[in-house]
Design an enzyme around this catalytic site. Structure first.
Site, PDB file in Angstrom:
ATOM      1  N   ASP A 167      -6.733   7.743  -4.870  1.00 50.85           N
ATOM      2  CA  ASP A 167      -6.029   6.602  -5.432  1.00 50.85           C
ATOM      3  C   ASP A 167      -6.137   6.373  -6.791  1.00 50.85           C
ATOM      4  OD1 ASP A 167      -8.643   5.408  -5.762  1.00 50.85           O
ATOM      5  OD2 ASP A 167      -8.367   4.189  -3.938  1.00 50.85           O
TER       6      ASP A 167
ATOM      7  N   GLU B  23       1.036  -1.251  -0.140  1.00 52.04           N
ATOM      8  CA  GLU B  23       0.053   0.085  -0.052  1.00 52.04           C
ATOM      9  C   GLU B  23       0.934   1.155   0.046  1.00 52.04           C
ATOM     10  OE1 GLU B  23      -3.185   0.469  -0.263  1.00 52.04           O
ATOM     11  OE2 GLU B  23      -3.868  -1.436   0.032  1.00 52.04           O
TER      12      GLU B  23
END
Length: 159
Positions: free
Chosen positions: A40, A31
């Protein structure tokens, strides 16, 4: 593809601390950590190690807050795995906790991967992981690497 040596070292160092610690290390590796909220690849505001719930652009977190959020959310993902397929070996539990953290319990719950787990085909379930490399309709190189590592960890727990 091989699991990076630095990730192997990180996982080995946490192995004695248990499945949750190893899963947190795996999630953190793939991540990445951002202390400021960002958007994102599919347009979702995100912070820390991929945390999305209630995040707004402009949010800021401390490393300690990120540690707590990640451990809490990976713990929830691990609980989903353990409820859905009790008695799995540690390798699959680590890999699948990372997977559920990333895709969410809903996607996992309706997956062929879970159907294979419940049918007792753990290796077959592990081999489903590389299919989950798309986000927003695009194949992402980071997901290809992550799913390969998750599959290797998942399968290694069966040997």
């Amino acid at each position: 593809m091989q699991i990076p040596d630095a990730l192997k070292s990180r996982l080995a160092a946490r192995a004695g601390a248990g499945v949750l610690a190893a899963a947190v290390a795996l999630v953190g590796w793939y991540e990445g950590r951002n202390l400021s909220a960002y958007v994102d690849p599919v347009g979702i505001p995100t912070i820390c190690d991929g945390y999305t719930h209630g995040v707004r652009l402009g949010d800021v977190a401390t490393p300690q807050q990120c540690d707590a959020l990640t451990a809490q959310e990976v713990g929830k993902a691990l609980a989903v795995v353990d409820r859905s397929a009790p008695g799995l070996p540690d390798g699959p539990r680590v890999a699948l906790a990372s997977f559920v953290y990333n895709v969410g319990p809903g996607a996992y719950g309706g997956s062929t991967l879970l159907r294979k787990l419940r049918a007792g085909d753990i290796a077959g379930a592990c081999r489903e992981l590389p299919r989950w490399v798309y986000a927003g309709g695009r194949k992402l190189a980071g997901l290809v690497k992550r799913r390969d590592a998750e599959m290797q960890i998942c399968l290694s727990g069966l040997r």
